[in-house]
Design a protein around this motif. Structure first.
Motif, PDB file in Angstrom:
ATOM      1  N   GLY A  87      12.085   3.517   1.837  1.00 39.86           N
ATOM      2  CA  GLY A  87      12.255   2.965   0.260  1.00 39.86           C
ATOM      3  C   GLY A  87      11.842   1.616   0.198  1.00 39.86           C
ATOM      4  O   GLY A  87      11.915   1.003  -0.871  1.00 39.86           O
ATOM      5  N   CYS A  88      10.892   1.042   1.058  1.00 47.12           N
ATOM      6  CA  CYS A  88      10.571  -0.347   1.105  1.00 47.12           C
ATOM      7  C   CYS A  88       9.031  -0.513   0.734  1.00 47.12           C
ATOM      8  O   CYS A  88       8.656  -1.480   0.116  1.00 47.12           O
ATOM      9  CB  CYS A  88      10.786  -1.066   2.366  1.00 47.12           C
ATOM     10  SG  CYS A  88      12.793  -1.469   2.633  1.00 47.12           S
ATOM     11  N   ILE A  89       7.999   0.556   1.544  1.00 49.08           N
ATOM     12  CA  ILE A  89       6.787   0.244   1.116  1.00 49.08           C
ATOM     13  C   ILE A  89       6.062   1.645   0.873  1.00 49.08           C
ATOM     14  O   ILE A  89       6.928   2.751   1.064  1.00 49.08           O
ATOM     15  CB  ILE A  89       6.118  -0.277   2.445  1.00 49.08           C
ATOM     16  CG1 ILE A  89       6.416   0.596   3.747  1.00 49.08           C
ATOM     17  CG2 ILE A  89       6.741  -1.631   2.948  1.00 49.08           C
ATOM     18  CD1 ILE A  89       5.734   0.437   5.118  1.00 49.08           C
ATOM     19  N   ILE A  90       4.860   1.588   0.460  1.00 47.90           N
ATOM     20  CA  ILE A  90       4.017   2.682   0.310  1.00 47.90           C
ATOM     21  C   ILE A  90       2.648   2.634   0.749  1.00 47.90           C
ATOM     22  O   ILE A  90       2.302   1.572   1.116  1.00 47.90           O
ATOM     23  CB  ILE A  90       3.880   2.983  -1.301  1.00 47.90           C
ATOM     24  CG1 ILE A  90       3.291   1.912  -2.090  1.00 47.90           C
ATOM     25  CG2 ILE A  90       5.207   3.620  -1.827  1.00 47.90           C
ATOM     26  CD1 ILE A  90       2.900   2.186  -3.559  1.00 47.90           C
ATOM     27  N   ASP A  91       2.113   3.649   1.107  1.00 46.57           N
ATOM     28  CA  ASP A  91       0.734   3.594   1.813  1.00 46.57           C
ATOM     29  C   ASP A  91      -0.222   3.548   0.592  1.00 46.57           C
ATOM     30  O   ASP A  91       0.027   3.329  -0.660  1.00 46.57           O
ATOM     31  CB  ASP A  91       0.435   4.848   2.800  1.00 46.57           C
ATOM     32  CG  ASP A  91       0.418   6.042   1.959  1.00 46.57           C
ATOM     33  OD1 ASP A  91       0.327   6.443   0.908  1.00 46.57           O
ATOM     34  OD2 ASP A  91       0.433   7.307   2.704  1.00 46.57           O
ATOM     35  N   LYS A  92      -1.778   3.576   0.864  1.00 46.63           N
ATOM     36  CA  LYS A  92      -2.523   3.148  -0.204  1.00 46.63           C
ATOM     37  C   LYS A  92      -2.530   4.303  -1.214  1.00 46.63           C
ATOM     38  O   LYS A  92      -3.272   4.200  -2.270  1.00 46.63           O
ATOM     39  CB  LYS A  92      -4.014   3.177   0.584  1.00 46.63           C
ATOM     40  CG  LYS A  92      -4.589   4.136   1.362  1.00 46.63           C
ATOM     41  CD  LYS A  92      -5.683   3.907   1.843  1.00 46.63           C
ATOM     42  CE  LYS A  92      -6.430   5.046   2.611  1.00 46.63           C
ATOM     43  NZ  LYS A  92      -7.687   4.540   3.288  1.00 46.63           N
ATOM     44  N   GLU A  93      -2.176   5.404  -0.919  1.00 48.94           N
ATOM     45  CA  GLU A  93      -1.917   6.633  -1.862  1.00 48.94           C
ATOM     46  C   GLU A  93      -0.771   6.696  -2.762  1.00 48.94           C
ATOM     47  O   GLU A  93      -0.554   7.337  -3.574  1.00 48.94           O
ATOM     48  CB  GLU A  93      -2.088   7.950  -1.246  1.00 48.94           C
ATOM     49  CG  GLU A  93      -3.415   8.015  -0.056  1.00 48.94           C
ATOM     50  CD  GLU A  93      -4.773   8.092  -1.160  1.00 48.94           C
ATOM     51  OE1 GLU A  93      -4.642   8.331  -2.153  1.00 48.94           O
ATOM     52  OE2 GLU A  93      -5.830   7.377  -0.432  1.00 48.94           O
ATOM     53  N   GLY A  94       0.100   5.748  -2.170  1.00 50.75           N
ATOM     54  CA  GLY A  94       1.223   5.656  -3.135  1.00 50.75           C
ATOM     55  C   GLY A  94       2.399   6.496  -2.521  1.00 50.75           C
ATOM     56  O   GLY A  94       3.499   6.619  -3.067  1.00 50.75           O
ATOM     57  N   ASN A  95       2.214   7.047  -1.100  1.00 49.16           N
ATOM     58  CA  ASN A  95       3.021   7.876  -0.696  1.00 49.16           C
ATOM     59  C   ASN A  95       4.158   6.864   0.030  1.00 49.16           C
ATOM     60  O   ASN A  95       3.832   6.064   0.857  1.00 49.16           O
ATOM     61  CB  ASN A  95       2.558   8.708   0.395  1.00 49.16           C
ATOM     62  CG  ASN A  95       1.515   9.687  -0.480  1.00 49.16           C
ATOM     63  OD1 ASN A  95       1.906  10.360  -1.139  1.00 49.16           O
ATOM     64  ND2 ASN A  95       0.287   9.543   0.275  1.00 49.16           N
ATOM     65  N   PRO A  96       5.327   7.284  -0.135  1.00 51.59           N
ATOM     66  CA  PRO A  96       6.569   6.673   0.992  1.00 51.59           C
ATOM     67  C   PRO A  96       6.154   6.437   2.254  1.00 51.59           C
ATOM     68  O   PRO A  96       5.525   7.587   2.967  1.00 51.59           O
ATOM     69  CB  PRO A  96       7.823   7.179   0.542  1.00 51.59           C
ATOM     70  CG  PRO A  96       7.796   8.039  -0.460  1.00 51.59           C
ATOM     71  CD  PRO A  96       5.977   8.429  -0.679  1.00 51.59           C
ATOM     72  N   SER A  97       6.228   5.264   2.980  1.00 56.10           N
ATOM     73  CA  SER A  97       6.250   5.070   4.379  1.00 56.10           C
ATOM     74  C   SER A  97       7.078   4.228   4.890  1.00 56.10           C
ATOM     75  O   SER A  97       7.747   3.382   4.171  1.00 56.10           O
ATOM     76  CB  SER A  97       4.619   4.457   4.550  1.00 56.10           C
ATOM     77  OG  SER A  97       4.316   4.108   5.877  1.00 56.10           O
ATOM     78  N   THR A  98       7.315   4.353   6.375  1.00 55.05           N
ATOM     79  CA  THR A  98       7.888   3.411   7.106  1.00 55.05           C
ATOM     80  C   THR A  98       6.992   2.663   8.182  1.00 55.05           C
ATOM     81  O   THR A  98       7.909   2.102   9.003  1.00 55.05           O
ATOM     82  CB  THR A  98       9.297   4.269   7.993  1.00 55.05           C
ATOM     83  OG1 THR A  98       8.743   5.145   8.654  1.00 55.05           O
ATOM     84  CG2 THR A  98      10.031   4.969   6.658  1.00 55.05           C
ATOM     85  N   ASN A  99       5.847   3.038   8.110  1.00 56.78           N
ATOM     86  CA  ASN A  99       5.045   2.426   8.992  1.00 56.78           C
ATOM     87  C   ASN A  99       4.755   0.945   8.423  1.00 56.78           C
ATOM     88  O   ASN A  99       3.823   0.706   7.480  1.00 56.78           O
ATOM     89  CB  ASN A  99       3.629   3.180   9.323  1.00 56.78           C
ATOM     90  CG  ASN A  99       2.966   2.439  10.318  1.00 56.78           C
ATOM     91  OD1 ASN A  99       3.195   1.447  10.775  1.00 56.78           O
ATOM     92  ND2 ASN A  99       1.890   3.420  10.806  1.00 56.78           N
TER      93      ASN A  99
END
Length: 333
Positions: A203-215
């Motif tokens: 719930g903190c970041i998204i990847d370049k496509e706007g998908n949720p991420s934890t990386n």
């Protein structure tokens, strides 16, 4: 102790940082200011604004060159001032703004001092707020920063993480000190996550496509950080961005160096309430002594845990840092 960490004496780490910073060509005074700031953050448990920031600012100095001019006051209205940082380092200008804020607030009761045209992470807002609180002042501090945060329901980087610092002094020194990013996670914690090889919370970041991420690498590259508490955090971040514009920072910028705006508002409460710091102690003590929730032995206020960690580290005389970070620092000397 995990194998990925090493124990080092505080004095040895301080010497290592100063040595690495001096190699960039900055003055010894500035090397000590930068080191003292980031080292206190590390000792306070704020690893996101500790040694990883020393490494980061050394990279910035190598890219920009060592500062050659001193900061200069460009607007002076008594209790208000704007300072041109003349491309000096974040912790150096932060120290100057803090000192000017304290001086002007004590003279006028209220001050607003701002800085523009500097580079390198200014560090932890709490570091500066503690200095104000120790002088008996109420404080509000913030700075704009490179765009990393998307709007709610958006994917484009629009705002910086734009942290906010707050302080209220208490006569016993157990001040109220708050320091938080207006994003769901501070960028420094992204750096710390990459340094430790750890994921960031959901719930903190998204990847370049706007998908949720934890990386954390997604946010550091082409992704984005989400705002704190949706529209509420985005509103705070945008407010800070606009104040940064007022004092000479550039809004919605994607440049790494020289475009941010920093400000401190300081209030001397004794000008209106001579016994304020005594009454503040009563209120803060009442909160700390309130009933804790199950599985907790006490109630902590913002800033309490950091101060406790700092005091413990100073008593111990040393700390654990990742061997990866320590190796990088040694390589820079």
């Amino acid at each position: 102790m995990p194998k990925t960490q090493e124990h080092i004496k505080i004095d040895d780490l301080r010497e290592l940082c100063v040595k690495a910073l001096l190699k960039t060509g900055i003055t010894e005074e500035h090397a000590h200011i930068v080191t003292n700031h980031y080292l206190e953050n590390e000792l306070s448990g704020k690893t996101s604004h500790g040694m990883v920031r020393v490494i980061q600012i050394i990279g910035a100095i190598n890219a920009m060159g060592a500062p050659s001019e001193k900061p200069k006051i460009t607007h002076d209205n008594g209790n208000m001032a704007v300072i041109n940082g003349n491309m000096n380092l974040g912790p150096v200008v932060g120290k100057m703004v803090t000192e000017e804020s304290i001086m002007r607030a004590k003279e006028h009761g209220l001050s607003l001092v701002a800085m523009n045209n500097y580079y390198g992470n200014t560090g932890s807002m709490a570091y500066y707020m503690r200095r104000l609180a120790d002088e008996g002042l109420i404080g509000l501090m913030s700075c704009s920063s490179e765009c990393m945060v998307a709007a709610p329901n958006g994917i484009e980087r629009l705002l910086g993480t734009n942290p906010i610092g707050l302080c209220v002094p208490s006569i016993d020194g157990n001040h109220f000190i708050a320091d938080f990013a207006t994003s769901a996670i501070a960028f420094g914690k992204i750096l710390a996550g990459m340094d430790k090889g750890e994921s960031v919370p959901e719930g903190c970041i998204i990847d370049k496509e706007g998908n949720p991420s934890t990386n954390p690498k997604d946010a550091a590259s082409d992704g984005a950080i989400l705002p704190l508490a949706d529209y509420r955090g985005f509103a705070l971040g945008l407010f800070v961005e606009m104040i940064g514009m007022m004092v000479g920072g550039e809004v919605l910028h994607n440049e790494t160096y020289g475009k941010d705006g920093l400000f401190i508002i300081a209030i001397d409460p004794t000008k209106m309430s001579p016994d304020f710091v005594t009454r503040a102690k009563t209120v803060l003590t009442q909160m700390r002594e309130s009933a804790p929730a199950p599985n907790h032995d006490h109630v902590s206020l913002p800033g309490d845990r950091s101060l406790s960690k700092l005091q413990a580290a100073l008593k111990n005389g040393g700390l654990n840092i990742t061997d990866k970070t320590l190796e990088k620092l040694k390589d820079l000397t």
